[in-house]
Write an enzyme that holds these catalytic residues in place. Structure first.
Site, short mmCIF file in Angstrom:
data_model
loop_
_atom_site.label_atom_id
_atom_site.label_comp_id
_atom_site.label_asym_id
_atom_site.label_seq_id
_atom_site.Cartn_x
_atom_site.Cartn_y
_atom_site.Cartn_z
N GLU A 280 -8.38 -8.14 -9.87
CA GLU A 280 -6.91 -8.09 -9.83
C GLU A 280 -6.39 -7.01 -10.77
O GLU A 280 -6.87 -6.87 -11.89
CB GLU A 280 -6.37 -9.46 -10.26
CG GLU A 280 -5.15 -9.87 -9.50
CD GLU A 280 -5.42 -10.06 -8.02
OE1 GLU A 280 -5.05 -9.14 -7.25
OE2 GLU A 280 -5.98 -11.08 -7.63
N ASP B 18 -7.03 -2.10 -8.62
CA ASP B 18 -7.03 -1.08 -7.55
C ASP B 18 -6.26 0.18 -7.92
O ASP B 18 -6.55 1.24 -7.40
CB ASP B 18 -6.61 -1.66 -6.19
CG ASP B 18 -5.15 -2.05 -6.11
OD1 ASP B 18 -4.50 -2.23 -7.16
OD2 ASP B 18 -4.66 -2.19 -4.97
N SER C 277 12.27 -8.01 14.25
CA SER C 277 11.34 -8.98 13.69
C SER C 277 11.93 -10.37 13.87
O SER C 277 13.12 -10.58 13.60
CB SER C 277 11.11 -8.72 12.21
OG SER C 277 10.45 -9.84 11.63
N GLY D 151 2.36 -13.04 -2.25
CA GLY D 151 1.16 -12.43 -2.81
C GLY D 151 0.02 -12.40 -1.80
O GLY D 151 -1.14 -12.19 -2.17
N LEU D 152 0.34 -12.60 -0.53
CA LEU D 152 -0.70 -12.63 0.51
C LEU D 152 -0.59 -11.40 1.41
O LEU D 152 -1.19 -11.32 2.47
CB LEU D 152 -0.60 -13.93 1.32
CG LEU D 152 -0.70 -15.19 0.44
CD1 LEU D 152 -0.44 -16.45 1.25
CD2 LEU D 152 -2.07 -15.27 -0.25
N SER E 230 1.99 -9.69 3.13
CA SER E 230 2.70 -9.54 4.41
C SER E 230 3.13 -8.10 4.61
O SER E 230 3.25 -7.64 5.75
CB SER E 230 3.92 -10.47 4.44
OG SER E 230 4.90 -10.04 3.52
N ASP F 29 -4.47 -3.76 -0.48
CA ASP F 29 -3.88 -4.58 0.58
C ASP F 29 -4.07 -3.94 1.95
O ASP F 29 -4.43 -4.60 2.92
CB ASP F 29 -2.39 -4.78 0.33
CG ASP F 29 -2.13 -5.54 -0.95
OD1 ASP F 29 -3.10 -6.02 -1.57
OD2 ASP F 29 -0.95 -5.65 -1.33
N TYR G 276 5.36 -5.06 -12.99
CA TYR G 276 4.22 -4.38 -12.39
C TYR G 276 4.13 -2.94 -12.89
O TYR G 276 3.07 -2.47 -13.30
CB TYR G 276 4.38 -4.42 -10.87
CG TYR G 276 3.21 -3.91 -10.07
CD1 TYR G 276 2.12 -4.74 -9.80
CD2 TYR G 276 3.21 -2.62 -9.55
CE1 TYR G 276 1.06 -4.28 -9.03
CE2 TYR G 276 2.16 -2.17 -8.78
CZ TYR G 276 1.08 -3.00 -8.52
OH TYR G 276 0.05 -2.54 -7.77
#
Ligand code: ADP
Ligand code: MG
Length: 390
Positions: A35, A38, A69, A126-127, A129, A174, A226
């Site tokens: 984590e 990258d 969408s 956090g997945l 999308s 990602d 971040y």
């Protein structure tokens, strides 16, 4: 949960009045370990989720990009491909529009398209999308415009869309995960040169399960947290005379820490260097057929993210703590942090107990009910329909 080609095509037809030329899917991902590495040219280890974003798409050559969408209210947004510019549309359409912009910037012919998106990837959890949306769009355009780009090239262009067009300074994990993961495997990716290996990851055969706990606390990667962590990593590498923290070997960590001027840089460096080592350790253990033994490595990863990198939050700490207390073999926050999701490695027999314990702990703390589901390593991006030849 499984992406469905015919319902996505039906939604497209309702919006645009004709069937799509094709239907493509790109999954969300969960990162097993590695984590905040990258953007430090380090190692990551994502797996694709069964949850995916499905794009039903037709090519159009009138220079118009029409985007709809089912997750967003209102009719399709219409943009002109020749006037796309970073920062012009700071809403969801920036993700697919950014892909078109990045392709055109790289010299590829993309006249226009009608795109209708449906998705089962929770947004902002956090997945990933955002990468699922980008990669589904890019794969569709690659086929419909016969661009002949590789998955690695598509992932790189999608990252450029997210960085330069949307304005989120994320790394390459990602997009590479969504584009390149394969079912039954976790992707061991070296983000320095994109060298990668599919590591077999059949937890069910070992009597194990990987649970994802979406805390439903929304993070915002575009905010200062971040960017501040990235800056600390860049400063630490520069202070050590290195191009990136990836260049600092684990054996040289103590020496490197002694050469850093302040605690903030020392904490950032210690997280990244030890996290790269943890990825290597997990690969060794999986290759050796010892998946249970990755539990303590996941735990150590959480401690590093919480105490050194400081990107956890009370909900992530509670989720991982409650999971461990209920018998999980290991648990860590996953993704950028400040909310989003955690994962827990559990014996198959105790999966329900762990899920209930986490939900109960959230209720007791007065937090929103978390979403708990199993992550089974699933397929990467693909065309769903037989469709017209791409
Ligand atoms: P994550 O990638 O962790 O889910 P991000 O903040 O990077 O979180 O991306 C979430 C954003 O991506 C949403 O706010 C929205 O703008 C866009 N997005 C993702 N999925 C969809 C979708 N199915 N339809 C429209 N926009 C989407
Ligand atoms: Mg994202």
């Amino acid at each position: 949960m499984n992406p469905d080609s015919s319902s996505a095509a039906g939604t497209f037809e309702q919006v645009f009045g004709a069937p799509p030329q094709g239907v493509w899917a790109a999954p969300g991902r969960v990162n097993l370990i590695g984590e905040h590495t990258d953007y430090n040219a380090g190692f990551v280890m994502p797996l694709a989720l069964p949850h995916a974003t499905v794009a039903a798409v037709s090519r159009r050559d009138d220079g118009v990009l029409a985007l709809a969408s089912d997750g967003m209210p209102g009719g399709p947004a219409e943009l002109r491909t020749d006037t796309l510019a970073p920062g012009v549309r700071p809403d969801w359409t920036a993700y697919p529009a950014g892909v078109v912009w990045a392709l055109r910037e790289a010299g590829h012919t993309v006249g226009g398209a009608c795109v209708s998106v449906t998705s089962t990837v929770p947004a902002g959890a956090g997945l990933s999308s955002s990468a699922a949306l980008e990669v589904a769009t890019a794969l569709a355009l690659n086929d419909l415009y016969a661009l002949g780009l590789t998955r690695e090239e598509l992932a790189t262009l999608c990252r450029r869309a997210e960085n330069a067009y949307v304005g989120v300074p994320s790394g390459i994990m990602d997009q590479m995960a969504s584009a390149c993961c394969t079912a039954g495997h976790v992707l061991h990716l070296d983000t320095r040169d994109l060298i990668r290996r599919q590591v077999p990851f059949d937890l069910a055969a070992a009597g194990l399960r990987l649970l994802v706990i979406d805390t439903r606390v929304t993070h915002d990667l575009a905010d200062g947290g971040y960017a501040e962590r990235r800056a600390a990593c860049t400063e630490a590498a520069a202070a050590l005379g290195a191009g990136s923290l990836r260049e600092i070997p684990h054996e040289g960590l103590a020496d490197a820490l002694g050469r850093l001027p302040d605690a903030r840089l020392r904490r950032a460096a210690r997280h990244v260097v030890t996290e790269n080592r943890r990825v290597e350790r997990v690969v060794e253990l999986l290759d050796a057929g010892r998946p249970r033994d990755i539990g303590p490595v996941l735990d150590a990863g959480h401690v590093s993210l919480r105490d050194d990198f400081r990107v956890s939050c009370p909900e992530l700490d509670l989720a991982t703590g409650a999971a461990r207390a209920a018998g999980a073999l290991g648990a860590r926050m996953t993704g950028g942090g400040f909310g989003g999701s955690a994962l827990a490695l559990v014996e198959a027999a105790s999966a329900e107990t762990v899920g209930r314990a986490v939900t109960g702990a959230f209720a007791a703390a007065g937090y929103r009910t978390p979403r708990v589901f199993e992550a089974v390593a699933s397929a990467g991006a693909r065309r769903l329909d037989a469709g017209v030849p791409g």
